[in-house]
Design a protein around this motif. Sequence first.
Motif, short mmCIF file in Angstrom:
data_model
loop_
_atom_site.label_atom_id
_atom_site.label_comp_id
_atom_site.label_asym_id
_atom_site.label_seq_id
_atom_site.Cartn_x
_atom_site.Cartn_y
_atom_site.Cartn_z
N ARG A 25 -14.33 11.65 -53.70
CA ARG A 25 -14.41 12.46 -52.47
C ARG A 25 -15.72 12.22 -51.73
NH1 ARG A 25 -11.82 17.82 -55.35
NH2 ARG A 25 -9.63 17.30 -54.95
N VAL A 29 -4.96 11.27 -53.68
CA VAL A 29 -6.41 11.13 -53.50
C VAL A 29 -6.77 10.48 -52.16
CG1 VAL A 29 -6.81 11.03 -55.98
CG2 VAL A 29 -6.55 8.88 -54.69
N GLY A 30 -5.76 10.11 -51.37
CA GLY A 30 -6.03 9.51 -50.08
C GLY A 30 -6.59 8.11 -50.16
N ALA A 34 -1.48 8.65 -53.01
CA ALA A 34 -1.26 9.62 -51.94
C ALA A 34 -2.07 10.89 -52.18
CB ALA A 34 0.23 9.95 -51.84
N ASP A 46 -6.96 4.16 -49.65
CA ASP A 46 -6.62 3.26 -48.56
C ASP A 46 -5.78 2.08 -49.03
OD1 ASP A 46 -8.27 4.40 -46.25
OD2 ASP A 46 -9.78 4.19 -47.82
N THR A 85 -3.97 0.20 -52.69
CA THR A 85 -3.63 0.31 -54.11
C THR A 85 -3.20 -1.05 -54.60
OG1 THR A 85 -2.86 2.57 -53.74
CG2 THR A 85 -2.24 1.52 -55.82
N ARG A 113 -15.27 8.97 -49.92
CA ARG A 113 -14.38 9.13 -48.75
C ARG A 113 -15.10 9.86 -47.62
NH1 ARG A 113 -9.03 11.72 -50.50
NH2 ARG A 113 -10.29 13.59 -50.36
N ARG A 141 -14.00 2.87 -47.79
CA ARG A 141 -12.60 2.63 -48.14
C ARG A 141 -12.41 2.89 -49.62
NH1 ARG A 141 -13.55 -1.81 -44.64
NH2 ARG A 141 -12.13 -1.92 -42.86
#
Length: 215
Positions: free
Chosen positions: A95, A122-123, A120, A125, A127, A98, A103
Amino acid sequence: MAFFDVDETLISIKSMFSFLEFHLRWRGEPPGAYERIAASLRAAAARGVPRAEVNRSYYRFLAGESALRLSDSGRYWFDAQDDRLFNPRTVEALRRHRAAGDRIVLLSGSFFPCLDPIAAAVGADWTLGTRPLLRYGRLTGEVLVPMIGAAKGRAARAATVVTGVPRAACAAYGDHVSDLPLLEAVGRPVVVGADPVLTAHARRHGWTLLESAAA
């Protein structure tokens, strides 16, 4: 950029084993099916079979599975997890990255049914996981390249080239000695947990150590 290994780094469990147990039960396999497969994979690892080859063997047990059905199963698997799934210290670090505009890239030997819902949540960019080969929407049982060991290091270096972000400005998080190529590919490596070989290496080189939730 900040690169995160997933199993036992970002999350507290081995996603592939946890998912496999859930999926076999979900599709109605008899009791004991998971234990037999897991025992076979663990025995191979204990014999010294390379980690990447054990990873390949896992996907052979899923030959013939529908990719769409696996995606559905992955969402149900993720929804069935409790608050202990994520390593809070690693998530806190993610976090911070971010919030700083970095990224977020996840790298794992695991695959899309496990990684998509985690990414999704943890958001993330990007994977980058192990990619099973598909034929007519079903897994063949083979994979392109297991995202294990040196493959993680190559992927991280390629990501910095594509984006133009200096490697010295990137961070990476890993928990196992097999993550060493990833950690060596960046300027700010962070060792999560207490792998003795990786921890000793981190102390010799002045890397950051981050305790896991269980530590």
